[in-house]
Design a protein around this motif. Sequence first.
Motif, PDB file in Angstrom:
ATOM      1  N   CYS A  74      -3.986   8.368  14.596  1.00 46.66           N
ATOM      2  CA  CYS A  74      -2.533   8.220  14.509  1.00 46.66           C
ATOM      3  C   CYS A  74      -2.158   8.532  13.065  1.00 46.66           C
ATOM      4  CB  CYS A  74      -2.129   6.789  14.880  1.00 46.66           C
ATOM      5  SG  CYS A  74      -0.381   6.462  14.598  1.00 46.66           S
ATOM      6  N   GLU A  75      -1.263   9.466  12.892  1.00 43.96           N
ATOM      7  CA  GLU A  75      -0.857   9.841  11.537  1.00 43.96           C
ATOM      8  C   GLU A  75       0.541   9.337  11.215  1.00 43.96           C
ATOM      9  OE1 GLU A  75      -1.657  14.033  11.404  1.00 43.96           O
ATOM     10  OE2 GLU A  75      -3.828  13.688  11.355  1.00 43.96           O
ATOM     11  N   CYS A  77       4.223   8.735  13.126  1.00 47.67           N
ATOM     12  CA  CYS A  77       5.394   9.583  13.381  1.00 47.67           C
ATOM     13  C   CYS A  77       6.502   9.194  12.395  1.00 47.67           C
ATOM     14  CB  CYS A  77       5.876   9.401  14.822  1.00 47.67           C
ATOM     15  SG  CYS A  77       4.692   9.989  16.040  1.00 47.67           S
ATOM     16  N   PRO A  78       7.247  10.175  11.886  1.00 43.02           N
ATOM     17  CA  PRO A  78       8.274   9.886  10.876  1.00 43.02           C
ATOM     18  C   PRO A  78       9.308   8.841  11.316  1.00 43.02           C
ATOM     19  CG  PRO A  78       8.133  12.256  11.324  1.00 43.02           C
ATOM     20  CD  PRO A  78       7.182  11.565  12.239  1.00 43.02           C
ATOM     21  N   ASP A  79       9.696   8.850  12.583  1.00 41.01           N
ATOM     22  CA  ASP A  79      10.700   7.906  13.076  1.00 41.01           C
ATOM     23  C   ASP A  79      10.073   6.761  13.862  1.00 41.01           C
ATOM     24  OD1 ASP A  79      12.793   9.443  12.003  1.00 41.01           O
ATOM     25  OD2 ASP A  79      12.797  10.759  13.762  1.00 41.01           O
ATOM     26  N   GLY A  80       8.795   6.493  13.655  1.00 41.73           N
ATOM     27  CA  GLY A  80       8.093   5.450  14.395  1.00 41.73           C
ATOM     28  C   GLY A  80       7.492   6.027  15.668  1.00 41.73           C
ATOM     29  N   CYS A  81       6.562   5.318  16.230  1.00 40.96           N
ATOM     30  CA  CYS A  81       5.855   5.798  17.424  1.00 40.96           C
ATOM     31  C   CYS A  81       6.782   5.750  18.648  1.00 40.96           C
ATOM     32  CB  CYS A  81       4.620   4.956  17.693  1.00 40.96           C
ATOM     33  SG  CYS A  81       3.680   5.520  19.133  1.00 40.96           S
ATOM     34  N   PRO A  82       7.010   6.910  19.280  1.00 33.78           N
ATOM     35  CA  PRO A  82       7.868   6.909  20.465  1.00 33.78           C
ATOM     36  C   PRO A  82       7.231   6.226  21.674  1.00 33.78           C
ATOM     37  CG  PRO A  82       6.949   9.093  20.096  1.00 33.78           C
ATOM     38  CD  PRO A  82       6.519   8.239  18.935  1.00 33.78           C
ATOM     39  N   TYR A  83       5.948   5.910  21.592  1.00 34.91           N
ATOM     40  CA  TYR A  83       5.248   5.275  22.716  1.00 34.91           C
ATOM     41  C   TYR A  83       5.156   3.760  22.572  1.00 34.91           C
ATOM     42  CZ  TYR A  83       4.044  10.031  23.796  1.00 34.91           C
ATOM     43  OH  TYR A  83       4.115  11.358  24.104  1.00 34.91           O
ATOM     44  N   GLU A  84       5.611   3.234  21.443  1.00 33.39           N
ATOM     45  CA  GLU A  84       5.557   1.800  21.219  1.00 33.39           C
ATOM     46  C   GLU A  84       6.421   1.081  22.256  1.00 33.39           C
ATOM     47  OE1 GLU A  84       6.203  -1.393  17.607  1.00 33.39           O
ATOM     48  OE2 GLU A  84       6.112   0.736  17.159  1.00 33.39           O
ATOM     49  N   GLY A  85       5.800   0.156  22.971  1.00 32.74           N
ATOM     50  CA  GLY A  85       6.528  -0.609  23.979  1.00 32.74           C
ATOM     51  C   GLY A  85       6.678   0.099  25.319  1.00 32.74           C
ATOM     52  N   VAL A  86       6.157   1.307  25.449  1.00 37.22           N
ATOM     53  CA  VAL A  86       6.242   2.039  26.719  1.00 37.22           C
ATOM     54  C   VAL A  86       5.011   1.695  27.547  1.00 37.22           C
ATOM     55  CG1 VAL A  86       6.320   4.321  27.808  1.00 37.22           C
ATOM     56  CG2 VAL A  86       7.538   3.920  25.657  1.00 37.22           C
ATOM     57  N   TYR A  87       5.178   0.806  28.528  1.00 39.67           N
ATOM     58  CA  TYR A  87       4.043   0.373  29.338  1.00 39.67           C
ATOM     59  C   TYR A  87       4.276   0.540  30.827  1.00 39.67           C
ATOM     60  CZ  TYR A  87       1.817  -1.512  25.215  1.00 39.67           C
ATOM     61  OH  TYR A  87       1.209  -1.628  23.997  1.00 39.67           O
ATOM     62  N   GLY A  88       5.414   1.035  31.219  1.00 35.81           N
ATOM     63  CA  GLY A  88       5.684   1.205  32.641  1.00 35.81           C
ATOM     64  C   GLY A  88       6.406   2.500  32.890  1.00 35.81           C
ATOM     65  N   PRO A  89       6.556   2.877  34.141  1.00 36.14           N
ATOM     66  CA  PRO A  89       7.241   4.129  34.451  1.00 36.14           C
ATOM     67  C   PRO A  89       8.718   4.058  34.059  1.00 36.14           C
ATOM     68  CG  PRO A  89       6.758   2.908  36.454  1.00 36.14           C
ATOM     69  CD  PRO A  89       6.119   2.164  35.318  1.00 36.14           C
ATOM     70  N   GLU A  90       9.281   5.241  33.758  1.00 33.31           N
ATOM     71  CA  GLU A  90      10.695   5.298  33.385  1.00 33.31           C
ATOM     72  C   GLU A  90      11.593   4.924  34.548  1.00 33.31           C
ATOM     73  OE1 GLU A  90      12.101   8.544  30.558  1.00 33.31           O
ATOM     74  OE2 GLU A  90      10.392   9.488  31.539  1.00 33.31           O
ATOM     75  N   ARG A 137      -4.663   0.252  25.989  1.00 36.27           N
ATOM     76  CA  ARG A 137      -3.691   0.828  25.039  1.00 36.27           C
ATOM     77  C   ARG A 137      -3.701   0.064  23.729  1.00 36.27           C
ATOM     78  NH1 ARG A 137       1.367   2.756  26.879  1.00 36.27           N
ATOM     79  NH2 ARG A 137       1.972   2.733  24.692  1.00 36.27           N
ATOM     80  N   ARG A 138      -3.684  -1.272  23.818  1.00 32.82           N
ATOM     81  CA  ARG A 138      -3.673  -2.083  22.595  1.00 32.82           C
ATOM     82  C   ARG A 138      -4.955  -1.878  21.787  1.00 32.82           C
ATOM     83  NH1 ARG A 138      -0.752  -5.374  26.004  1.00 32.82           N
ATOM     84  NH2 ARG A 138      -2.531  -6.535  26.757  1.00 32.82           N
ATOM     85  N   MET A 139      -6.097  -1.791  22.477  1.00 30.14           N
ATOM     86  CA  MET A 139      -7.357  -1.559  21.760  1.00 30.14           C
ATOM     87  C   MET A 139      -7.338  -0.206  21.062  1.00 30.14           C
ATOM     88  SD  MET A 139     -10.410  -3.154  24.094  1.00 30.14           S
ATOM     89  CE  MET A 139      -9.776  -2.953  25.747  1.00 30.14           C
ATOM     90  N   LEU A 140      -6.840   0.818  21.745  1.00 28.88           N
ATOM     91  CA  LEU A 140      -6.767   2.146  21.134  1.00 28.88           C
ATOM     92  C   LEU A 140      -5.803   2.150  19.950  1.00 28.88           C
ATOM     93  CD1 LEU A 140      -6.882   4.287  24.372  1.00 28.88           C
ATOM     94  CD2 LEU A 140      -8.558   4.352  22.510  1.00 28.88           C
ATOM     95  N   GLU A 141      -4.685   1.451  20.082  1.00 30.37           N
ATOM     96  CA  GLU A 141      -3.747   1.335  18.960  1.00 30.37           C
ATOM     97  C   GLU A 141      -4.414   0.625  17.790  1.00 30.37           C
ATOM     98  OE1 GLU A 141      -0.315  -0.687  20.588  1.00 30.37           O
ATOM     99  OE2 GLU A 141       0.131   0.997  21.933  1.00 30.37           O
ATOM    100  N   ASP A 142      -5.169  -0.448  18.088  1.00 30.33           N
ATOM    101  CA  ASP A 142      -5.835  -1.224  17.028  1.00 30.33           C
ATOM    102  C   ASP A 142      -6.862  -0.408  16.253  1.00 30.33           C
ATOM    103  OD1 ASP A 142      -4.325  -3.438  17.700  1.00 30.33           O
ATOM    104  OD2 ASP A 142      -5.955  -4.473  18.762  1.00 30.33           O
ATOM    105  N   ILE A 143      -7.481   0.585  16.912  1.00 27.42           N
ATOM    106  CA  ILE A 143      -8.478   1.402  16.209  1.00 27.42           C
ATOM    107  C   ILE A 143      -7.873   2.705  15.692  1.00 27.42           C
ATOM    108  CG2 ILE A 143     -10.473   0.357  17.362  1.00 27.42           C
ATOM    109  CD1 ILE A 143     -10.666   2.882  19.119  1.00 27.42           C
ATOM    110  N   GLY A 144      -6.545   2.833  15.806  1.00 29.76           N
ATOM    111  CA  GLY A 144      -5.852   3.956  15.170  1.00 29.76           C
ATOM    112  C   GLY A 144      -5.810   5.250  15.954  1.00 29.76           C
ATOM    113  N   ALA A 145      -5.898   5.193  17.279  1.00 26.03           N
ATOM    114  CA  ALA A 145      -5.824   6.413  18.096  1.00 26.03           C
ATOM    115  C   ALA A 145      -4.360   6.833  18.257  1.00 26.03           C
ATOM    116  CB  ALA A 145      -6.455   6.179  19.469  1.00 26.03           C
ATOM    117  N   CYS A 146      -4.128   8.131  18.324  1.00 25.76           N
ATOM    118  CA  CYS A 146      -2.777   8.674  18.480  1.00 25.76           C
ATOM    119  C   CYS A 146      -2.308   8.522  19.927  1.00 25.76           C
ATOM    120  CB  CYS A 146      -2.751  10.140  18.079  1.00 25.76           C
ATOM    121  SG  CYS A 146      -1.155  10.940  18.366  1.00 25.76           S
TER     122      CYS A 146
END
Length: 164
Positions: A74-75, A77-90, A137-146
């Motif tokens: 994860c590098e 995103c300039p405006d924050g991660c667009p996937y943060e909090g996205v855990y269900g279908p739209e 997802r949380r584990m991948l976020e914790d280890i810095g995956a995009c």
Amino acid sequence: MKNHKRNKDFALPGEVAEICGFKPGETLGFRVEKGLLVAAPASMTALQAARAIDALTCLAAEFLGKLKDACGPCEGCPDGCPYEGVYGPEAELSGEIRAEMGIPEGNKLHVEVCDGVAHVTDGGQRHDITDVPPAVRRMLEDIGACAGSLDELMMLDGEVVCHG
């Protein structure tokens, strides 16, 4: 597919049984989860259960590492991660409405909101990041995956990220 219970003898090569720590003639049980089959002693002592947990934890860490490598870091995103909090279908549609709209059952939906009106169309793929279990997802976020790369990998539906 039906679930059938059968008592059959199952032979493991000696070296495999030795690595696993199985005793000759020991009865094995099979734990079945979606996408996984685990053979373990049918009855386990506390030590055997602890060793099984250790082995599964090591395997999970290995898979997380391979998935992180496939996603890249994860590098930020300039405006924050667009996937943060996205855990269900739209959005969700009934089978009847999907059929009327020509959207295959199982395909993800795309939602675009304009002037307070939601436009729902076929997203064109069967999987996306919302199919990844939240704990993973949380584990991948914790280890810095995009998360964006993870979403792309999920949409490829069949991209191999682990071998052997």
